[in-house]
Design a protein around this motif. Structure first.
Motif, mmCIF file in Angstrom:
data_model
loop_
_atom_site.group_PDB
_atom_site.id
_atom_site.type_symbol
_atom_site.label_atom_id
_atom_site.label_comp_id
_atom_site.label_asym_id
_atom_site.label_seq_id
_atom_site.Cartn_x
_atom_site.Cartn_y
_atom_site.Cartn_z
ATOM 1 N N ILE A 139 -1.995 -0.479 -7.358
ATOM 2 C CA ILE A 139 -1.068 -0.288 -6.243
ATOM 3 C C ILE A 139 -1.604 -1.093 -5.069
ATOM 4 O O ILE A 139 -2.782 -0.980 -4.721
ATOM 5 C CB ILE A 139 -0.974 1.195 -5.839
ATOM 6 C CG1 ILE A 139 -0.497 2.055 -7.023
ATOM 7 C CG2 ILE A 139 -0.065 1.370 -4.617
ATOM 8 C CD1 ILE A 139 -0.756 3.541 -6.832
ATOM 9 N N GLY A 140 -0.762 -1.879 -4.452
ATOM 10 C CA GLY A 140 -1.138 -2.609 -3.242
ATOM 11 C C GLY A 140 -0.487 -1.963 -2.039
ATOM 12 O O GLY A 140 0.728 -1.784 -2.007
ATOM 13 N N LEU A 141 -1.290 -1.581 -1.075
ATOM 14 C CA LEU A 141 -0.802 -1.094 0.215
ATOM 15 C C LEU A 141 -1.042 -2.257 1.167
ATOM 16 O O LEU A 141 -2.174 -2.516 1.585
ATOM 17 C CB LEU A 141 -1.545 0.182 0.622
ATOM 18 C CG LEU A 141 -0.977 1.020 1.750
ATOM 19 C CD1 LEU A 141 0.514 1.269 1.604
ATOM 20 C CD2 LEU A 141 -1.721 2.344 1.834
ATOM 21 N N LEU A 142 0.033 -2.989 1.478
ATOM 22 C CA LEU A 142 -0.070 -4.320 2.060
ATOM 23 C C LEU A 142 0.713 -4.435 3.364
ATOM 24 O O LEU A 142 1.371 -3.495 3.785
ATOM 25 C CB LEU A 142 0.444 -5.345 1.047
ATOM 26 C CG LEU A 142 -0.100 -5.180 -0.379
ATOM 27 C CD1 LEU A 142 0.656 -6.047 -1.361
ATOM 28 C CD2 LEU A 142 -1.587 -5.461 -0.412
ATOM 29 N N GLY A 143 0.655 -5.622 3.959
ATOM 30 C CA GLY A 143 1.422 -5.919 5.162
ATOM 31 C C GLY A 143 1.940 -7.342 5.099
ATOM 32 O O GLY A 143 1.841 -8.011 4.065
ATOM 33 N N ARG A 144 2.502 -7.783 6.206
ATOM 34 C CA ARG A 144 3.054 -9.132 6.330
ATOM 35 C C ARG A 144 4.040 -9.402 5.190
ATOM 36 O O ARG A 144 4.979 -8.665 5.008
ATOM 37 C CB ARG A 144 1.946 -10.158 6.434
ATOM 38 C CG ARG A 144 1.135 -9.968 7.730
ATOM 39 C CD ARG A 144 -0.032 -10.917 7.871
ATOM 40 N NE ARG A 144 -0.692 -10.741 9.146
ATOM 41 C CZ ARG A 144 -1.501 -9.729 9.452
ATOM 42 N NH1 ARG A 144 -1.764 -8.792 8.578
ATOM 43 N NH2 ARG A 144 -2.044 -9.654 10.651
ATOM 44 N N ASP A 145 3.813 -10.435 4.374
ATOM 45 C CA ASP A 145 4.719 -10.714 3.252
ATOM 46 C C ASP A 145 4.128 -10.219 1.928
ATOM 47 O O ASP A 145 4.652 -10.512 0.868
ATOM 48 C CB ASP A 145 5.047 -12.201 3.169
ATOM 49 C CG ASP A 145 3.828 -13.067 2.857
ATOM 50 O OD1 ASP A 145 2.699 -12.532 2.724
ATOM 51 O OD2 ASP A 145 3.998 -14.298 2.750
ATOM 52 N N GLY A 146 3.041 -9.472 2.000
ATOM 53 C CA GLY A 146 2.389 -8.948 0.806
ATOM 54 C C GLY A 146 1.326 -9.870 0.242
ATOM 55 O O GLY A 146 0.495 -9.452 -0.560
ATOM 56 N N GLY A 147 1.349 -11.132 0.660
ATOM 57 C CA GLY A 147 0.344 -12.087 0.214
ATOM 58 C C GLY A 147 0.277 -12.210 -1.296
ATOM 59 O O GLY A 147 1.214 -11.861 -2.019
ATOM 60 N N GLN A 148 -0.856 -12.691 -1.770
ATOM 61 C CA GLN A 148 -1.066 -12.888 -3.209
ATOM 62 C C GLN A 148 -1.101 -11.573 -3.974
ATOM 63 O O GLN A 148 -0.748 -11.525 -5.153
ATOM 64 C CB GLN A 148 -2.371 -13.651 -3.438
ATOM 65 C CG GLN A 148 -2.384 -15.051 -2.858
ATOM 66 C CD GLN A 148 -3.754 -15.679 -2.974
ATOM 67 O OE1 GLN A 148 -4.317 -15.756 -4.070
ATOM 68 N NE2 GLN A 148 -4.306 -16.098 -1.847
ATOM 69 N N LEU A 149 -1.527 -10.490 -3.313
ATOM 70 C CA LEU A 149 -1.635 -9.201 -3.992
ATOM 71 C C LEU A 149 -0.280 -8.655 -4.423
ATOM 72 O O LEU A 149 -0.189 -7.958 -5.426
ATOM 73 C CB LEU A 149 -2.336 -8.176 -3.095
ATOM 74 C CG LEU A 149 -3.852 -8.282 -3.033
ATOM 75 C CD1 LEU A 149 -4.410 -7.454 -1.895
ATOM 76 C CD2 LEU A 149 -4.462 -7.848 -4.353
ATOM 77 N N ALA A 150 0.763 -8.966 -3.684
ATOM 78 C CA ALA A 150 2.085 -8.414 -3.994
ATOM 79 C C ALA A 150 2.495 -8.693 -5.429
ATOM 80 O O ALA A 150 3.040 -7.815 -6.105
ATOM 81 C CB ALA A 150 3.130 -8.959 -3.021
ATOM 82 N N GLY A 151 2.214 -9.877 -5.913
ATOM 83 C CA GLY A 151 2.601 -10.236 -7.263
ATOM 84 C C GLY A 151 1.643 -9.769 -8.340
ATOM 85 O O GLY A 151 1.973 -9.814 -9.527
ATOM 86 N N LEU A 152 0.458 -9.308 -7.947
ATOM 87 C CA LEU A 152 -0.541 -8.872 -8.928
ATOM 88 C C LEU A 152 -0.522 -7.378 -9.192
ATOM 89 O O LEU A 152 -1.022 -6.932 -10.217
ATOM 90 C CB LEU A 152 -1.950 -9.256 -8.452
ATOM 91 C CG LEU A 152 -2.303 -10.737 -8.439
ATOM 92 C CD1 LEU A 152 -3.723 -10.921 -7.900
ATOM 93 C CD2 LEU A 152 -2.182 -11.330 -9.827
#
Length: 189
Positions: A139-152
């Motif tokens: 699970i990624g708890l992210l910000g902005r556009d999600g960066g590289q983690l969003a797709g992983l």
């Protein structure tokens, strides 16, 4: 009221008014956490700086209590063992501090909650890579556009802001929501 305080409060309110769009990924993330815990597995959390502090805070909500007294739930923040962090950073690199802990402590069925306001922190990316290799859920708890983690990540919860402080404020509210949803699903609250 100071101008800075009012500005921050206005930004906070505007962001939180837009968080309803995250309802579905938050529910999916809670489901992954419930599946891991109900199968006798654990939650691992990681992040840098404020996200490291948020990881520790949320891990404590699971191992301690959140809403009511209940049995402890297996959760650990990977930013808390200073000997492991400094050993791995010194002997390998800072990019490996979470990767090696996930590889050493993680098992299939565990769940990794990766916090990153940018979604591009190399050491957090490496932790997710390790978790995926071990067949852990991510699970990624992210910000902005999600960066590289969003797709992983299996589930990416992307706070729609480019201001680190506002993202972190949303992360802790979402983290508390996840804790409450897990407790309710496991009938502990």
């Amino acid at each position: 009221m100071s101008t800075k305080f009012q500005q921050n409060l206005d930004e906070h309110r505007a962001l939180f008014a837009r968080l309803e769009s995250l309802s579905e990924p938050v529910a999916r993330a809670a489901g992954l956490m419930v599946n891991a815990l109900s199968a006798g597995r654990k939650l691992m959390l990681c992040g840098n700086g404020g996200s490291a502090a948020d990881s520790q805070h949320l891990a404590a909500e699971f191992t301690g209590r959140f809403i009511n007294d209940r049995k402890p739930l297996a959760a650990m923040a990977l930013s808390t063992d200073t000997s492991a962090l400094t050993c791995i950073a010194n002997d390998y690199s800072f990019d490996e501090v979470f990767y090696r802990q996930v590889m050493g402590l993680g098992v299939a069925g565990d769940c990794l909650l990766a916090l990153s306001t940018s979604g591009n922190s190399k050491n957090v990316l490496r932790a997710v890579e390790a978790a995926r290799g071990l067949k852990m859920r991510t699970i990624g708890l992210l910000g902005r556009d999600g960066g590289q983690l969003a797709g992983l990540c299996d589930v990416a919860i992307i706070v729609p802001s480019s201001t680190t402080a506002r993202i972190q404020e949303a992360h802790i509210m979402i983290g508390h929501t996840l804790c409450g949803m897990v407790e309710e699903s496991l009938q502990l609250a």
